[in-house]
Design a protein around this motif. Structure first.
Motif, short mmCIF file in Angstrom:
data_model
loop_
_atom_site.label_atom_id
_atom_site.label_comp_id
_atom_site.label_asym_id
_atom_site.label_seq_id
_atom_site.Cartn_x
_atom_site.Cartn_y
_atom_site.Cartn_z
N TYR A 62 -3.20 23.44 -15.55
CA TYR A 62 -4.27 22.89 -14.72
C TYR A 62 -3.80 22.69 -13.28
CZ TYR A 62 -7.67 19.52 -12.91
OH TYR A 62 -8.60 18.87 -12.13
N LEU A 94 -1.24 24.21 -11.91
CA LEU A 94 -0.62 25.41 -11.36
C LEU A 94 -1.36 25.91 -10.13
CD1 LEU A 94 1.42 27.74 -11.54
CD2 LEU A 94 -0.16 28.88 -13.13
N LYS A 95 -2.69 25.90 -10.18
CA LYS A 95 -3.51 26.41 -9.08
C LYS A 95 -3.79 25.35 -8.01
CE LYS A 95 -3.98 30.47 -11.00
NZ LYS A 95 -3.33 31.66 -10.40
N LYS A 96 -3.46 24.09 -8.30
CA LYS A 96 -3.81 23.03 -7.36
C LYS A 96 -2.68 22.70 -6.38
CE LYS A 96 -7.33 20.66 -10.09
NZ LYS A 96 -8.36 20.73 -9.02
N ASN A 97 -1.45 23.05 -6.73
CA ASN A 97 -0.34 22.79 -5.81
C ASN A 97 -0.36 23.78 -4.67
OD1 ASN A 97 0.82 20.59 -7.22
ND2 ASN A 97 1.79 21.99 -8.68
N GLU A 98 -0.29 23.27 -3.44
CA GLU A 98 -0.40 24.13 -2.26
C GLU A 98 0.91 24.26 -1.48
OE1 GLU A 98 -3.58 22.57 0.02
OE2 GLU A 98 -5.14 23.10 -1.44
N ARG A 130 6.78 28.90 -4.35
CA ARG A 130 7.27 29.86 -5.35
C ARG A 130 8.78 29.71 -5.56
NH1 ARG A 130 3.28 33.11 -2.81
NH2 ARG A 130 4.81 34.07 -1.39
#
Length: 579
Positions: A22, A24-28, A391
């Motif tokens: 969940y 994974l896509k929210k961390n910027e 990354r």
């Protein structure tokens, strides 16, 4: 293991992975990944702090203390409460109210601010090594605990499950995933203990053969069975097990000097301070964590250990092949394995894994943060807001997690060396950071050498302290090393004793004294008052830090930040900031 238990456990593990996916896509960026965007609430932070601090050692440590010494073992976590509240009062305002720290991601960055890049790099290396080793220890401890508790789960399988689950959701979700899963894991652990572990174990030692839910809901049956259980406890245990005074002042001091400093040097804790919205939120979180440590978790843990001791004395573990002597730290899993029926075993398995995972994931994040922010950024230019940094952070977390999992499968002595580095971290970093925060005088030279010498003293003493001899130990050689510490009445006659009598004498001598033997110096001595090696490492660090700070103070108030973290955080302008 029954398929119902396995299904419950698998669903729980999938839920943990779901939380990681969940986020994974929210961390910027690195700020989201390592400090949760600095927007976390006190409730989540507080539960995450106590889950991290207590969770990993809860099942093993507290249960073992209750088994060995009774209710007085709860005083260990009283020092945790003191540490949490002292940090809330003195540390958090110093860190959270300083605008220079508003963009910090790690604990060693404070060393770069107050001292110089070399000191910060050393602190980062020490912290990274310590937390990598501690991650390994949590994975291994959890795997051993689970494999010893649940039939059909071998150690390698448990290691693989434990390691992969912890690493994957931590890599995906970062600190937000860690904190939110810690909250869930804490709820699962508390629910499992409050509603399953403690009540079922308590009723079982009173002679309850099978768990009948219709009877449990009957107040008359509960009253009668509880009375039987209390009678069994009083009849089985010595009176001091039910007292809070079955403890020596040395034990309290040893716990205090080991546990309280962690609240001032723990990278996992600084990440959560940075993650809080403001000072008030952080202090409230630490107060919450302290109260959960003592009395809630403290008495819960030792009570289960006490019940395990009663069960062992009653012979409940004979069917498990435990023999006449039961290791205190295996008593609790044996108890639950003996009394829990199908279904509830799966819930307790999830609770166990919750306890371990809540510490392992935090230590993994700490080590990863140290490597990226404090070590790599010392040598390379790293932009914390770049997607590449996110990354890189995930890759480093994956590599550290894989290494920790591999390390957990290696020989125990390799793991012990890594755990010694954790003691090195605590005894080395505590004095310099307290000096930096609360003493205006600065010396980078003093900080550097206080870190090294304080940590080395602790590790040397720990490695060289003689432990209880194993069954294959050369008891005559060991006797020759410690004979000067034998009671006066047997110093002249011990050579005429049988091997069994000499072994008993040596074991008693080593338990009554902290005897250190350093072979390369041919030196054997006892630590004063049987105190912990940490105290002497901290003392050496303190003496060196004060002496060198007075003799070789930094000649300028300008903070030598250099490349240590300037590339990983917003640039610091020393002339506009105050320590």
């Amino acid at each position: 293991m029954h398929y119902i238990d396995l299904s419950i456990f698998v669903l729980y593990m999938l839920a943990m992975l779901g939380v990681g996916f969940y986020f994974l896509k929210k961390n910027e960026g690195a700020e989201d990944y390592y400090v949760g965007g600095r927007s976390m609430s006190s409730g989540h932070i507080g539960l995450s702090v106590v889950a991290t601090d207590v969770g990993g050692g809860f099942s093993i440590g507290l249960g073992g203390l209750g088994f060995a010494m009774g209710l007085s073992g709860s005083w260990m976590l009283f020092t945790g409460l003191l540490g949490a509240w002292l940090a809330a009062v003195f540390l958090i305002p110093k860190v959270k109210d300083n605008p220079a720290f508003a963009s910090f991601l790690t604990f060693p960055q404070l060393f770069g601010y107050y001292f110089n890049a070399r000191v910060a790099l050393l602190a980062g290396v020490i912290s990274a090594i310590g937390y990598t080793g501690f991650t390994s220890s949590q994975i291994l401890a959890g795997a051993k605990l689970a494999s010893g508790t649940f039939v059909g789960l071998d150690l390698n399988t448990a290691l693989l499950i434990m390691g992969v689950i912890a690493v994957v959701y931590t890599v995906m979700g970062g600190l937000k995933a860690v904190i939110y899963t810690d909250t869930v894991q804490w709820a699962v652990l508390m629910g499992g203990l409050v509603f399953i572990g403690v009540p079922v174990s308590f009723l079982a030692v009173g002679g309850m053969d099978t768990l009948d839910f219709s009877q449990i809901l009957n107040p008359d049956y509960l009253a009668a069975q509880s009375s039987k259980s209390m009678e069994a406890i009083r009849a089985t245990l010595p009176p001091e097990f039910l007292s809070l005074s079955n403890i020596t002042w040395q034990q309290v001091v040893n716990w205090a000097i080991t546990i309280i400093p962690i609240w001032f040097v723990g990278m996992t804790l600084y990440q959560r301070i940075y993650a809080c919205r403001d000072t008030k939120t952080a202090r409230r979180a630490w107060y919450i964590a302290g109260l959960f440590e003592w009395p809630i978790m403290a008495f819960m843990g030792v009570s289960l250990g006490i019940l395990a001791r009663v069960a062992a004395e009653q012979g409940m573990f004979d069917a498990l092949g435990a023999g006449a002597v039961v290791d205190p730290e295996t008593g609790l899993p044996m108890l639950l394995r003996s009394v829990l029926p199908v279904g509830l075993m799966g819930l307790m398995l999830s609770s166990y894994f919750s306890a371990i995972l809540s510490t392992a994931d935090s230590c993994l994040m700490a080590s990863s943060g140290n490597i990226v922010t404090d070590v790599l950024s010392h040598f390379f230019s790293i932009d914390p807001d770049s997607p590449k940094t996110l990354r890189l952070s995930q890759l480093v977390t994956l590599l550290v997690g894989a290494f920790a999992l591999w390390l957990a499968t290696m020989m125990t002595n390799v793991l012990d060396l890594m755990l010694y580095s954790y003691a090195f971290m605590v005894s080395g970093l505590f004095v310099p950071i307290v000096g930096a925060l609360f003493w205006e005088r600065r010396s980078s030279l003093a900080a550097f050498w206080a870190m090294l010498v304080g940590g080395i003293v602790t590790v040397v003493l720990q490695v060289s302290t003689l432990g209880t001899p194993g069954p294959d130990a050369d008891i005559l050689l060991l006797s020759d090393k410690v004979q000067s510490f034998f009671p006066a009445e047997v110093k002249q006659t011990w050579l005429s004793m049988s091997e069994f009598e000499v072994r008993a004498l040596v074991e008693h001598t080593l338990s009554a004294n902290s005897i250190v033997h350093i072979p390369w110096l041919d030196l054997t001595f006892a630590l004063p008052f049987n105190l912990d090696p940490n105290l002497f490492g901290l003392t050496a660090s303190l003496v060196l830090y004060i002496s060198l700070t007075l003799l070789y103070p930094d000649k300028t108030k300008k903070k030598t930040w250099q490349r240590t973290t300037a590339s990983a955080t917003t640039p610091i302008h020393p002339e506009t900031t105050q320590p």
